[in-house]
Design a protein around this motif. Structure first.
Motif, PDB file in Angstrom:
ATOM      1  N   ILE A  74      37.415 -23.347 -15.530  1.00 37.50           N
ATOM      2  CA  ILE A  74      38.254 -22.127 -15.094  1.00 37.50           C
ATOM      3  C   ILE A  74      38.439 -21.274 -16.265  1.00 37.50           C
ATOM      4  CG2 ILE A  74      40.692 -21.182 -14.721  1.00 37.50           C
ATOM      5  CD1 ILE A  74      40.667 -24.157 -13.029  1.00 37.50           C
ATOM      6  N   PRO A  75      38.642 -21.385 -17.293  1.00 38.46           N
ATOM      7  CA  PRO A  75      38.493 -20.501 -18.490  1.00 38.46           C
ATOM      8  C   PRO A  75      37.104 -19.647 -18.687  1.00 38.46           C
ATOM      9  CG  PRO A  75      39.577 -22.398 -19.549  1.00 38.46           C
ATOM     10  CD  PRO A  75      39.116 -22.873 -17.920  1.00 38.46           C
ATOM     11  N   GLU A  76      36.343 -20.352 -18.464  1.00 39.02           N
ATOM     12  CA  GLU A  76      34.834 -19.828 -18.513  1.00 39.02           C
ATOM     13  C   GLU A  76      34.521 -18.849 -17.404  1.00 39.02           C
ATOM     14  OE1 GLU A  76      32.476 -23.612 -20.995  1.00 39.02           O
ATOM     15  OE2 GLU A  76      32.338 -23.470 -18.751  1.00 39.02           O
ATOM     16  N   ALA A  77      34.847 -19.244 -16.195  1.00 41.89           N
ATOM     17  CA  ALA A  77      34.925 -18.372 -15.087  1.00 41.89           C
ATOM     18  C   ALA A  77      35.711 -17.312 -15.278  1.00 41.89           C
ATOM     19  CB  ALA A  77      35.448 -19.286 -13.744  1.00 41.89           C
ATOM     20  N   LEU A  78      36.932 -17.353 -15.893  1.00 41.72           N
ATOM     21  CA  LEU A  78      37.807 -16.100 -16.179  1.00 41.72           C
ATOM     22  C   LEU A  78      36.874 -15.147 -17.129  1.00 41.72           C
ATOM     23  CD1 LEU A  78      41.172 -17.425 -16.386  1.00 41.72           C
ATOM     24  CD2 LEU A  78      40.341 -16.384 -14.394  1.00 41.72           C
ATOM     25  N   ALA A  79      36.426 -15.754 -18.181  1.00 42.01           N
ATOM     26  CA  ALA A  79      35.758 -14.971 -19.276  1.00 42.01           C
ATOM     27  C   ALA A  79      34.488 -14.162 -18.589  1.00 42.01           C
ATOM     28  CB  ALA A  79      35.263 -15.743 -20.361  1.00 42.01           C
ATOM     29  N   PHE A  80      33.943 -14.482 -17.514  1.00 40.36           N
ATOM     30  CA  PHE A  80      32.827 -14.046 -16.803  1.00 40.36           C
ATOM     31  C   PHE A  80      33.492 -12.979 -16.000  1.00 40.36           C
ATOM     32  CE2 PHE A  80      30.787 -12.914 -12.810  1.00 40.36           C
ATOM     33  CZ  PHE A  80      29.506 -13.232 -13.145  1.00 40.36           C
ATOM     34  N   ALA A  81      34.532 -13.034 -15.263  1.00 41.57           N
ATOM     35  CA  ALA A  81      35.225 -12.069 -14.531  1.00 41.57           C
ATOM     36  C   ALA A  81      35.664 -10.847 -15.538  1.00 41.57           C
ATOM     37  CB  ALA A  81      36.286 -12.392 -13.905  1.00 41.57           C
ATOM     38  N   ARG A  82      36.156 -11.025 -16.546  1.00 39.55           N
ATOM     39  CA  ARG A  82      36.398  -9.891 -17.348  1.00 39.55           C
ATOM     40  C   ARG A  82      35.097  -9.232 -18.056  1.00 39.55           C
ATOM     41  NH1 ARG A  82      40.011 -13.998 -19.692  1.00 39.55           N
ATOM     42  NH2 ARG A  82      38.596 -14.373 -21.101  1.00 39.55           N
ATOM     43  N   GLY A  83      34.124 -10.153 -18.120  1.00 32.93           N
ATOM     44  CA  GLY A  83      32.715  -9.279 -18.725  1.00 32.93           C
ATOM     45  C   GLY A  83      32.382  -8.644 -17.465  1.00 32.93           C
ATOM     46  N   LEU A  84      32.131  -9.038 -16.231  1.00 33.75           N
ATOM     47  CA  LEU A  84      31.646  -8.338 -15.282  1.00 33.75           C
ATOM     48  C   LEU A  84      32.249  -7.103 -14.700  1.00 33.75           C
ATOM     49  CD1 LEU A  84      29.386  -8.560 -12.791  1.00 33.75           C
ATOM     50  CD2 LEU A  84      30.893  -9.625 -11.516  1.00 33.75           C
ATOM     51  N   ARG A  85      33.564  -7.263 -14.842  1.00 34.41           N
ATOM     52  CA  ARG A  85      34.373  -5.912 -14.790  1.00 34.41           C
ATOM     53  C   ARG A  85      34.035  -4.942 -15.610  1.00 34.41           C
ATOM     54  NH1 ARG A  85      38.639  -4.821 -11.772  1.00 34.41           N
ATOM     55  NH2 ARG A  85      38.951  -6.849 -10.846  1.00 34.41           N
ATOM     56  N   GLU A  86      34.129  -5.311 -17.082  1.00 37.00           N
ATOM     57  CA  GLU A  86      33.545  -4.292 -18.109  1.00 37.00           C
ATOM     58  C   GLU A  86      32.083  -3.697 -17.706  1.00 37.00           C
ATOM     59  OE1 GLU A  86      34.002  -6.275 -21.955  1.00 37.00           O
ATOM     60  OE2 GLU A  86      36.016  -6.605 -21.621  1.00 37.00           O
ATOM     61  N   GLU A  87      31.288  -4.770 -17.482  1.00 36.79           N
ATOM     62  CA  GLU A  87      29.932  -4.144 -17.077  1.00 36.79           C
ATOM     63  C   GLU A  87      29.817  -3.218 -15.975  1.00 36.79           C
ATOM     64  OE1 GLU A  87      27.143  -4.932 -18.651  1.00 36.79           O
ATOM     65  OE2 GLU A  87      27.720  -6.295 -20.031  1.00 36.79           O
ATOM     66  N   LEU A  88      30.628  -3.413 -15.028  1.00 37.71           N
ATOM     67  CA  LEU A  88      30.608  -2.751 -13.763  1.00 37.71           C
ATOM     68  C   LEU A  88      31.469  -1.388 -13.880  1.00 37.71           C
ATOM     69  CD1 LEU A  88      30.295  -5.190 -10.801  1.00 37.71           C
ATOM     70  CD2 LEU A  88      28.486  -4.073 -12.145  1.00 37.71           C
ATOM     71  N   ALA A  89      32.148  -1.269 -15.013  1.00 31.95           N
ATOM     72  CA  ALA A  89      33.144  -0.222 -15.028  1.00 31.95           C
ATOM     73  C   ALA A  89      32.412   1.052 -14.962  1.00 31.95           C
ATOM     74  CB  ALA A  89      34.045  -0.286 -16.548  1.00 31.95           C
ATOM     75  N   SER A  90      31.218   1.059 -15.568  1.00 33.61           N
ATOM     76  CA  SER A  90      30.524   2.632 -15.773  1.00 33.61           C
ATOM     77  C   SER A  90      29.295   2.670 -14.666  1.00 33.61           C
ATOM     78  CB  SER A  90      29.862   2.403 -17.235  1.00 33.61           C
ATOM     79  OG  SER A  90      28.964   1.478 -17.243  1.00 33.61           O
ATOM     80  N   ARG A  91      29.077   1.621 -13.879  1.00 30.53           N
ATOM     81  CA  ARG A  91      28.163   1.879 -12.719  1.00 30.53           C
ATOM     82  C   ARG A  91      28.795   1.345 -11.528  1.00 30.53           C
ATOM     83  NH1 ARG A  91      23.556  -1.993 -15.614  1.00 30.53           N
ATOM     84  NH2 ARG A  91      24.928  -3.256 -16.879  1.00 30.53           N
TER      85      ARG A  91
END
Ligand code: PGA
Length: 307
Positions: A74-91
């Motif tokens: 679960i903590p790893e999944a949450l880290a992924f979600a934060r990362g994906l949100r950042e990645e998609l913020a600009s596209r």
């Protein structure tokens, strides 16, 4: 196939012998070619055919699906979600994203992935509820936030899941309000024996027989050659395109072709950020099912951006 919509026009099947007899034989846009016929056309420089205007997925919704398999706590999944949100913020990708984590992380990801990706499960029980220890029914998965579910992934087929089971699971998913992503594909041996199209047709017929149009068009298909999963080996683009067209042609034996055009058909098997643009641009390809390369948010975002 015993469908409920019996009046469908059959596709024209063109064999190598037809082409030998009539070299200038007109090829209808939706013609179904045997592998030998394709080889012959390839030699004549006539295969693959030009991409149709608007051919990217033929009007079907575009989807890129992450299959995490048995990875991430679960903590790893949450880290992924934060990362994906950042990645998609600009596209703003044109394809919808679906993330299929281990079921334990579904409920935790619901908030963190809101507006970024839908959630999917990796398997579903064929039963709606009852005495089935360890099984997760569609209603549990929906309850935890899933909207999609993989059915018939090759790793589950390798563990003994047959077409009858896939058929029951697709129905259970539809009953329970989930969109099934039905995985089909041949083994290396089947491919070498020239049986790919036969195998894929059989897997589709087993699941779709008896489904009415409304339910059939809620299913997403994923063509995943079993030998391409996790191996880094990807089939030739023209071979992928031919199987995607074949899958739609099989469905069009029983359902209206315009409805079939709107069924998303994904490609899966060693998709990564380097080959995604090429694979996702193939005629009839509506998106991708991604395993290993979906574990990293930057790589998954790049694949999404290629769609
Ligand atoms: P892969 O897996 O991308 O790691 O080959 C695909 C899948 O299992 O769906």
């Amino acid at each position: 196939m015993g469908y409920n919509a019996p009046s469908m026009a059959r596709k024209t099947l063109i064999t190598a012998r037809d082409l030998e007899r009539r070299p200038a034989l007109p090829l209808p846009a939706d013609a179904l070619l045997t592998p030998l016929a394709r080889d012959l056309l390839r030699k004549r420089g006539l295969w693959p055919p030009p991409v149709r205007a608007g051919g990217r997925g033929c009007g079907a919704p575009r989807l890129v699906v992450a299959n995490w398999k048995s990875h991430k706590t679960i903590p790893e999944a949450l880290a992924f979600a934060r990362g994906l949100r950042e990645e998609l913020a600009s596209r703003r990708p044109r394809a919808g994203a679906v993330v299929c984590p281990p079921a334990t992380a579904l409920a935790n990801l619901r908030g963190p992935l809101r507006g970024v990706a839908e959630l999917g499960a990796q398997d579903v029980s064929a039963h709606d509820e009852g005495a089935h220890t360890g099984e997760l029914a569609a209603r549990h998965l929906v309850d935890a936030g899933a909207r999609y579910v993989l059915v018939g992934h090759s790793e589950r087929r390798a563990a003994g899941e047959d077409d009858a089971r896939c058929r029951a699971k697709v129905r259970a998913a539809l009953r329970g309000g989930l969109t099934p992503i039905l995985c089909v594909g041949e083994t290396a041996g089947e491919r070498d024996a020239g049986r790919t199209e036969h195998v894929v047709a059989g897997q589709l017929e087993a699941v779709f027989a008896g489904l009415d149009l409304a339910r059939a068009t809620r299913v997403v298909l994923a063509y995943e050659p079993r030998w391409a999963i996790g191996t880094g080996r990807v089939p030739q683009g023209e071979d992928v395109a031919a199987v995607l067209a074949h899958a739609r042609a099989v469905l069009a034996r029983a359902f209206p072709p315009d409805a079939v055009e709107r069924v998303p058909v994904l490609y899966g098997g060693s998709v990564n950020e380097r080959n995604a643009a090429r694979l996702l641009a193939l005629p009839g390809c509506s998106g991708a099912l991604v395993g290993g390369a979906s574990l990293d948010p930057a790589r998954f975002a790049q694949i999404l951006a290629s769609a």
